[in-house]
Design a protein around this motif. Structure first.
Motif, PDB file in Angstrom:
ATOM      1  N   VAL A 155      13.822  -7.075 -61.735  1.00 19.56           N
ATOM      2  CA  VAL A 155      13.367  -7.303 -60.273  1.00 19.56           C
ATOM      3  C   VAL A 155      14.377  -6.379 -59.398  1.00 19.56           C
ATOM      4  O   VAL A 155      14.106  -5.424 -58.580  1.00 19.56           O
ATOM      5  N   LYS A 156      15.528  -6.431 -59.829  1.00 24.15           N
ATOM      6  CA  LYS A 156      16.829  -5.769 -58.930  1.00 24.15           C
ATOM      7  C   LYS A 156      16.549  -4.292 -59.199  1.00 24.15           C
ATOM      8  O   LYS A 156      16.592  -3.355 -58.066  1.00 24.15           O
ATOM      9  N   PHE A 157      16.269  -3.725 -60.351  1.00 26.36           N
ATOM     10  CA  PHE A 157      16.075  -2.394 -60.646  1.00 26.36           C
ATOM     11  C   PHE A 157      14.659  -1.744 -59.933  1.00 26.36           C
ATOM     12  O   PHE A 157      14.753  -0.642 -59.425  1.00 26.36           O
ATOM     13  N   GLU A 158      13.652  -2.806 -59.961  1.00 26.31           N
ATOM     14  CA  GLU A 158      12.523  -2.089 -59.173  1.00 26.31           C
ATOM     15  C   GLU A 158      12.929  -2.068 -57.669  1.00 26.31           C
ATOM     16  O   GLU A 158      12.258  -1.195 -56.911  1.00 26.31           O
ATOM     17  N   GLU A 159      13.535  -3.106 -57.016  1.00 27.97           N
ATOM     18  CA  GLU A 159      14.016  -2.945 -55.614  1.00 27.97           C
ATOM     19  C   GLU A 159      14.827  -1.824 -55.347  1.00 27.97           C
ATOM     20  O   GLU A 159      14.554  -0.898 -54.409  1.00 27.97           O
ATOM     21  N   LEU A 160      15.556  -1.139 -56.330  1.00 30.92           N
ATOM     22  CA  LEU A 160      16.529  -0.272 -56.138  1.00 30.92           C
ATOM     23  C   LEU A 160      15.704   1.234 -56.365  1.00 30.92           C
ATOM     24  O   LEU A 160      15.674   2.003 -55.547  1.00 30.92           O
ATOM     25  N   TYR A 161      14.851   1.155 -57.365  1.00 28.53           N
ATOM     26  CA  TYR A 161      13.763   2.445 -57.599  1.00 28.53           C
ATOM     27  C   TYR A 161      13.046   2.553 -56.404  1.00 28.53           C
ATOM     28  O   TYR A 161      12.658   3.503 -55.956  1.00 28.53           O
ATOM     29  N   ASN A 162      12.369   1.368 -55.705  1.00 31.46           N
ATOM     30  CA  ASN A 162      11.684   1.487 -54.598  1.00 31.46           C
ATOM     31  C   ASN A 162      12.286   2.024 -53.367  1.00 31.46           C
ATOM     32  O   ASN A 162      11.891   2.816 -52.628  1.00 31.46           O
ATOM     33  N   ASP A 163      13.408   1.527 -53.196  1.00 32.73           N
ATOM     34  CA  ASP A 163      14.287   2.010 -52.220  1.00 32.73           C
ATOM     35  C   ASP A 163      14.660   3.669 -52.234  1.00 32.73           C
ATOM     36  O   ASP A 163      14.586   4.563 -51.419  1.00 32.73           O
ATOM     37  N   ALA A 164      14.805   3.962 -53.427  1.00 33.29           N
ATOM     38  CA  ALA A 164      15.202   5.506 -53.902  1.00 33.29           C
ATOM     39  C   ALA A 164      13.869   6.195 -53.604  1.00 33.29           C
ATOM     40  O   ALA A 164      14.308   7.481 -53.168  1.00 33.29           O
TER      41      ALA A 164
END
Length: 159
Positions: free
Chosen positions: A51-60
């Motif tokens: 979930v955290k990595f998805e949040e980060l890639y959406n932000d990126a």
């Protein structure tokens, strides 16, 4: 001094847009790394990290678009090929990273590279009185410093 259509020094704006293209290339590699670790993470922390990595890639992904549009606003042309991204980026490549600490370390190392580039752009945009780019870099830096602190805390390391 020749001004561009938004009232900035045209030469300084093109120079900033070149630096933004370097940032764009590095953000694209960072984004791909985040997608890879999101897909490949394994282990007992899978649910939280996925979930955290998805949040980060959406932000990126949002930041990639913002940088490309700023390049266009300054009169430049955003890089858009993988060849350009590969030849213009220093963010480490994370291939087949599936272990939690390695994934977090990849994020830390990537953010360190992005922050160096963003601080350079922050200084040059300040010199050019380019508030649009300056504000964007300031916001990116503030957000990424917090993510970096959190990732380092997760690793049990001091900032």
């Amino acid at each position: 001094m020749k001004l561009n259509s938004i009232g900035l020094d045209a030469d300084k704006s093109l120079s900033i847009s070149k630096d933004l293209n370097i940032l764009l290339a590095n953000f694209q590699r960072y984004y791909q790394n985040l997608r890879g670790i999101h897909w490949n993470i394994k282990g007992k922390r899978f649910f939280d990290l996925h979930v955290k990595f998805e949040e980060l890639y959406n932000d990126a992904n949002l930041k990639v678009d913002m940088v490309a549009e700023r390049i266009l606003t300054l009169g430049g042309v955003p890089l858009h090929t993988f060849e350009d991204y590969i030849s213009n980026s220093k963010v480490p490549v994370g291939k087949n990273v599936s272990e939690d600490e390695s994934a977090i370390r990849l994020i830390v190392d990537s953010l360190k590279e992005l922050l160096v580039i963003e601080r350079k752009i922050l200084a040059s945009s300040d010199d050019a009185h380019d508030e649009g780019t300056n504000s964007m870099m300031s916001d990116f830096i503030t957000e990424q410093e917090k993510v970096l602190w959190m990732m380092k805390a997760w690793l049990g390391e001091a900032i």
